[in-house]
Design a protein around this motif. Structure first.
Motif, PDB file in Angstrom:
ATOM      1  N   TYR A 116       0.843  -1.197   0.000  1.00  0.00           N
ATOM      2  CA  TYR A 116       0.000   0.000   0.000  1.00  0.00           C
ATOM      3  C   TYR A 116       0.883   1.253   0.000  1.00  0.00           C
ATOM      4  O   TYR A 116       0.681   2.186  -0.785  1.00  0.00           O
ATOM      5  N   TYR A 147       2.402   1.867  -3.348  1.00  0.00           N
ATOM      6  CA  TYR A 147       1.469   2.485  -4.312  1.00  0.00           C
ATOM      7  C   TYR A 147       1.358   3.987  -4.060  1.00  0.00           C
ATOM      8  O   TYR A 147       1.267   4.778  -4.983  1.00  0.00           O
ATOM      9  N   ASP A 195      -4.663   0.617  -9.401  1.00  0.00           N
ATOM     10  CA  ASP A 195      -3.933  -0.530  -8.845  1.00  0.00           C
ATOM     11  C   ASP A 195      -4.038  -0.581  -7.325  1.00  0.00           C
ATOM     12  O   ASP A 195      -4.214  -1.653  -6.744  1.00  0.00           O
ATOM     13  N   CYS A 196      -3.926   0.585  -6.686  1.00  0.00           N
ATOM     14  CA  CYS A 196      -4.013   0.572  -5.222  1.00  0.00           C
ATOM     15  C   CYS A 196      -5.430   0.201  -4.794  1.00  0.00           C
ATOM     16  O   CYS A 196      -5.608  -0.545  -3.834  1.00  0.00           O
ATOM     17  N   HIS A 219      -5.756  -3.449  -5.067  1.00  0.00           N
ATOM     18  CA  HIS A 219      -5.033  -4.076  -3.955  1.00  0.00           C
ATOM     19  C   HIS A 219      -5.869  -4.004  -2.672  1.00  0.00           C
ATOM     20  O   HIS A 219      -5.997  -4.987  -1.949  1.00  0.00           O
ATOM     21  N   VAL A 250      -6.947  -7.611  -1.915  1.00  0.00           N
ATOM     22  CA  VAL A 250      -5.925  -8.183  -1.048  1.00  0.00           C
ATOM     23  C   VAL A 250      -6.142  -7.776   0.410  1.00  0.00           C
ATOM     24  O   VAL A 250      -6.265  -8.612   1.283  1.00  0.00           O
TER      25      VAL A 250
END
Ligand code: HEC
Length: 145
Positions: free
Chosen positions: A84, A87, A123-124, A127, A131
């Motif tokens: 994190y 990012y 993308d973050c 995630h 995730v």
């Protein structure tokens, strides 16, 4: 604009984006610090896009500077997760790169940099959603009043 009005305007903007994207919104129930930061980032991203389409280099530069400053502060928590944090740093580097390219009056370079910057947002979020599981999965869609 007064802070309260600005907050209302930014919330409306973010909500419009959810509806337009038709995506599951990230968890936003408590209007905490992160949510406010994110709304500010969205505003920066819009300002950058506007600068690019208008070929307004100083507008692009200002938006890049604002985005980089938002990423640099301690108030954006990293949830103790190194990915994190990475990012967040990536977003900051992209913002600085777009800023430099705007300063060099390189419109194509800045446009390309903007695309990279936007992928670090996506993308973050991916995630966080898939995730870290800190985002809701069910879409909460309501009509715009
Ligand atoms: C380092 C990770 C990360 C990056 C990079 C990131 N976000 Fe977020 N974003 C989050 C998290 C986590 C949330 C959920 C915050 C919460 O709890 O409301 C979020 C939520 C949001 C929201 C919803 C806020 C609300 O009102 O609840 C918006 C809008 C948003 N981000 C925009 C952006 C934009 C635009 C960018 C890129 C310029 C960006 N984000 C980059 C992690 C990130």
């Amino acid at each position: 604009m007064r802070p309260f009005l600005l907050a209302v305007a930014l919330s409306a903007l973010g909500f419009g984006v959810y509806l337009a994207a038709g995506e599951a919104p990230l968890k936003s129930a408590p209007r905490d610090q992160t949510a406010i930061m994110m709304q500010a980032k969205l505003k920066g991203l819009h300002a950058m896009a506007e600068g690019l389409v208008r070929k307004d280099f100083s507008g692009i530069e200002q938006a890049g500077e604002a985005l980089a400053a938002l990423c640099a502060g301690d108030d954006w928590q990293h949830h103790g997760d190194p990915v994190y944090e990475d990012y967040r740093d990536q977003l900051r580097r992209s913002a600085l790169k777009v800023m430099e390219l705007a300063r060099a009056q390189n419109l194509e370079g800045a446009t390309y940099g903007y695309m990279g910057l936007m992928s670090s947002c996506v993308d973050c979020h991916t995630h966080c959603r898939d995730v870290l599981k800190i985002a809701e999965t069910a879409p909460v869609l309501r009509p715009i009043p």
